[in-house]
Design a protein around this motif. Structure first.
Motif, PDB file in Angstrom:
ATOM      1  N   MET B 181       0.857  -1.142  -0.056  1.00  0.00           N
ATOM      2  CA  MET B 181       0.139  -0.032   0.014  1.00  0.00           C
ATOM      3  C   MET B 181       0.938   1.294   0.042  1.00  0.00           C
ATOM      4  O   MET B 181       0.884   1.972   0.879  1.00  0.00           O
ATOM      5  N   PRO B 182       1.608   1.521  -1.088  1.00  0.00           N
ATOM      6  CA  PRO B 182       2.590   2.435  -1.074  1.00  0.00           C
ATOM      7  C   PRO B 182       1.985   4.050  -0.826  1.00  0.00           C
ATOM      8  O   PRO B 182       2.579   4.835  -0.272  1.00  0.00           O
ATOM      9  N   GLU B 183       0.912   4.075  -1.498  1.00  0.00           N
ATOM     10  CA  GLU B 183       0.559   5.605  -1.435  1.00  0.00           C
ATOM     11  C   GLU B 183       0.072   6.036  -0.007  1.00  0.00           C
ATOM     12  O   GLU B 183       0.324   6.913   0.562  1.00  0.00           O
ATOM     13  N   LEU B 184      -0.547   4.926   0.740  1.00  0.00           N
ATOM     14  CA  LEU B 184      -0.717   5.214   2.245  1.00  0.00           C
ATOM     15  C   LEU B 184       0.490   5.327   2.951  1.00  0.00           C
ATOM     16  O   LEU B 184       0.373   6.231   3.761  1.00  0.00           O
ATOM     17  N   SER B 185       1.156   4.328   2.714  1.00  0.00           N
ATOM     18  CA  SER B 185       2.655   4.301   3.429  1.00  0.00           C
ATOM     19  C   SER B 185       3.308   5.545   3.409  1.00  0.00           C
ATOM     20  O   SER B 185       3.708   6.152   4.288  1.00  0.00           O
ATOM     21  N   VAL B 186       3.333   6.117   2.160  1.00  0.00           N
ATOM     22  CA  VAL B 186       3.981   7.380   1.944  1.00  0.00           C
ATOM     23  C   VAL B 186       3.435   8.541   2.808  1.00  0.00           C
ATOM     24  O   VAL B 186       3.934   9.550   3.091  1.00  0.00           O
ATOM     25  N   ALA B 187       1.941   8.646   2.589  1.00  0.00           N
ATOM     26  CA  ALA B 187       1.222   9.515   3.208  1.00  0.00           C
ATOM     27  C   ALA B 187       1.355   9.459   4.705  1.00  0.00           C
ATOM     28  O   ALA B 187       1.440  10.620   5.263  1.00  0.00           O
ATOM     29  N   MET B 188       1.503   8.475   5.122  1.00  0.00           N
ATOM     30  CA  MET B 188       1.798   8.247   6.850  1.00  0.00           C
ATOM     31  C   MET B 188       3.264   8.986   6.850  1.00  0.00           C
ATOM     32  O   MET B 188       3.334   9.889   7.883  1.00  0.00           O
TER      33      MET B 188
END
Ligand code: SF4
Lengths: 483, 237
Positions: B181-188
């Motif tokens: 879940m790269p997008e989520l991980s990066v947003a975090m």
């Protein structure tokens, strides 16, 4: 008796689309700022009331122990509850699943010739899709909790366990009222509340049936409690002639004495209050014509996959949840994407463990993985549910029960473990692998291609630079030093 | 005191300097450091992805490599936590379960080993810089490591330690979560970095290479000059 988990156990379910829904939510800036603001507010309030509670940890431990005992002898406590409730004139119904539960309510509404039905906030009636079932029969269920009412007006579903409309900013709500009710588009929070109150007041008097949830049921006297802040639950359960309460079978506490603990744990964890504004206790219908309250009180006890959870030694404690919502407010995933992304009635960390267990692993595959396992949820949970541990347990179930899923990932882990279980194989694999990894992280054409085509690299380089593997590993340097 | 170093696979393969810094720090604190080359990985990647069988096989290897009585020092909170909880992978009553149970109390994360076990108050380090501390989740919440690294950092003369409001917020790594879940991980990660980049820091310091990879990879992509350093690197500096 163990009843199956099935996708049909939940009124709306789209959990397998979590990835896409989360990506969409990340693009939704108004949603993210509404969420950040609201979750911060609740987390701060909780923090403040806990600062005044030196014995919080003991209280949590005690809450956990009471729930563990209650769940370990649930049959006994349920039987006790039913005996006591019936002795006081409460009619008890059981429903094995969602369909049976809706049938019970429909049957009751039919007998009463009810048209308008007022409802106070209840997650379990969301779970069984009660509003849609009643509407399909031409009945008019009306949500009376302000947040729920807004969500119903918008034709949406709640996105938080205790703050159903948390995904909406005040301005969005004002625009919704303007569109649906013809009010001015710039009303402030107080004015919006007044509009809703006015409309709702009339409805209470029209309704023949009032439906509530249950926060705690007490076996000792067959009583149950509803906690709330708006007074709407009290009106919904006292003005109509008949009151029906719907509860999951895990809501049971053995003794009145147990409430001492839970009345401290729940409001503080949920809304950061010392106590909710109203706590209503129900023990049967009115006993004489002079009494106040409904003529009939019914309790509907729902299984819907819960008895299967009870048999799972690791996951059983899922049922200890008192639905306070604290884990949602601190979850870094929930705070980014909100509740709707989970595609389930229950969002956030608790949703990620409840949903797969009620609907079956296959119907909610991404949810146990929708977490970085940071453990913030476990730290705040008033009953100390080890959510990360259950997430891992459920991830294991996905791997075990779906042997054909993600074949490359499966193969990758097998090859990795074959190497890592033998020092010799590990040495060879890392010696071969490191130069390849360096190449993949390099600015060369091969590197770019690798980053575009190899799934884990592709995922990582979405917004992040790939670290370069070392030329010489620690173990090689260490061996040289020793030599 | 003789100690056994579990260096972790990431440090071994990606940033061996952190492993060397760990050895240097431990030696300065008076330890005789022993590294058993039979060690590979703690098994956490597979365990956290639900591949328990693969995790078990790797965990057996860790048990083998860490046999003995010496304290085991790990320059990573999450790998230390994994080693502490290794018994969960094995059936109760099995010999591996017993070995894992015996291993657990011997395992220490680096900063808590220095402070709680050795009573170290300060270490001579020439590092200079304005830094913040990132509380890696497992060190913080599984092992209760909070004050120890801060005490050690503050004791370094050239260190100016600045606290962030989001110091305890997850960086978004989460193992395979970061690539699934790269997008989520990066947003975090961004949630932390937005605050961090306002503070005019030289470096963000932590005791987990995985968090440092996550934050560092994202910082680089954002074109930031803030560096990522392992606690051992600052203390050995
Ligand atoms: S899991 Fe714990 S923190 Fe989350 S809603 Fe349930 S009781 Fe509250």
């Amino acid at each position: 008796m163990k009843l199956p988990e099935t996708a049909s156990n939940m009124a709306h379910l789209n959990a397998n689309a979590f990835g896409a829904a989360a990506r969409a939510a990340l693009e939704d800036q108004p949603l993210r700022s509404a969420l950040a603001k609201a979750t911060d507010t609740f987390a701060d309030r909780r923090g403040r009331v806990l600062d005044e509670m030196p014995a919080w940890e003991e209280l949590r431990t005690h809450g956990n122990a009471i729930k563990a005992e209650a769940l370990s002898r649930l049959d006994h406590h349920l039987a006790h509850f039913v005996r006591e409730a019936e002795a006081r004139g409460t009619k008890v119904h059981f429903a094995r699943n969602r369909a049976e539960a809706c049938q019970v309510v429909e049957g009751l509404a039919d007998r009463l010739g009810a048209r308008t039905i007022v409802k106070s906030k209840s997650m379990v009636t969301e779970e069984i899709g009660l509003n849609a079932a009643l509407e399909a029969r031409g009945l008019e269920p009306v949500e009376t909790d302000l947040g729920e009412w807004i969500v119903q007006l918008a034709g949406e579903t709640p996105s938080h366990i205790i703050v159903p409309a948390i995904h909406k900013s005040k301005d969005e709500i004002a625009r919704l009222f303007q569109e649906k009710l013809g009010t001015d588009g710039d009303l402030d929070a107080e004015e919006l509340t007044a509009v809703a109150r006015k409309i709702l007041r009339g409805t209470y008097l029209e309704a023949e049936l009032g439906i509530s949830g249950v926060n705690f049921a007490i076996a000792e006297t067959g009583s149950f409690l509803v906690l709330e802040n708006e007074g709407n639950a009290r009106l919904s359960t006292s003005l109509p002639r008949v009151h029906l309460a719907v509860m999951g079978l895990e809501k049971l506490l053995p003794r009145w004495q147990d409430l001492e603990t839970f009345l401290r744990l729940l409001p503080r964890s949920g809304t950061g209050q010392h106590l909710t504004s109203y706590q209503s206790i129900f023990t049967g219908p009115k006993q004489s014509p002079e009494d106040e309250g409904p003529d009939e009180v019914h309790v509907l006890i729902l299984d819907n996959g819960r008895s299967a959870v009870l048999e799972d030694d690791v996951a059983r404690e899922t049922l200890a949840c008192i639905r306070c919502g604290a884990c949602l407010n601190v979850c870094p995933v929930y705070r980014q994407v909100g509740g709707h992304a989970y595609g389930s009635v229950y969002p956030g960390p608790i949703g990620a463990i409840v949903t797969p267990q009620l609907v079956g692993t296959e119907s909610a595959v991404p949810l146990p993985s929708a977490s970085s396992l940071c453990g913030a949820c476990r730290d705040v949970c008033p009953v100390k549910i080890d959510i990360p541990r259950i997430l891992l347990h459920l991830r294991g179930k996905v791997v075990e029960r779906m042997p054909t899923r993600a074949p490359l990932e499966r193969l990758g882990f097998r090859m990795w473990s074959l190497a890592a279980r033998s020092p010799r194989a590990w040495r060879i694999a890392t010696r071969v692998g490191r130069p390849l990894a360096r190449l993949a992280a390099s600015p060369s054409g091969v590197g770019r291609l690798a980053r575009r085509l190899v799934p884990p690299l592709q995922g990582w380089t979405h917004g992040r630079a790939l670290p370069r593997a070392a030329k010489v590993s620690f173990r090689e340097r260490y061996a040289r030093r020793e030599a | 005191m003789r100690v056994s170093l579990f260096v972790t696979c990431l440090i071994d393969q990606l940033r061996p300097e952190v492993g060397e810094a760990t050895v240097a720090v431990l030696e300065r604190a008076g330890c005789e450091v022993h590294f058993d080359p039979r060690q590979t990985c703690c098994g956490q990647p597979a365990c956290n992805s639900g591949y328990r069988e693969d995790a078990r096989a790797v965990a057996r290897q860790a048990l083998e490599a860490l046999e003995g009585d010496d304290p085991v020092v790990v320059p990573s909170g999450s790998c230390a936590a994994q080693l502490v909880h290794l018994a969960d992978l094995f059936e109760e009553g099995s010999s591996e379960h017993a070995r894992a149970k015996a291993l657990a109390p011997r395992v220490h994360e680096l900063s808590s080993f220095l402070v709680d076990e050795l009573g170290v108050e300060s270490l001579p380090s020439g590092y200079r810089g304005r830094v913040t501390w990132h509380d890696a989740c497992h060190g913080l919440r599984d092992l209760g490591t909070r004050d120890q690294p801060r005490r050690l950092l503050r004791a370094v003369e050239g260190v100016d330690l600045v606290e962030m409001a989001s110091c305890e917020t997850c960086c978004g790594f989460g193992g395979t979560f970061s690539v699934k879940m790269p997008e989520l991980s990066v947003a975090m990660a961004d949630r932390k970095l937005d605050e961090l980049e306002q503070a005019g820091l030289d470096a963000v310091v932590s005791a987990d290479l995985s968090c440092l990879m996550q934050l560092g990879g994202r910082l680089q992509e954002r074109g930031s000059s803030v560096r990522t350093l392992h606690l051992a690197e600052v203390l050995a500096g």
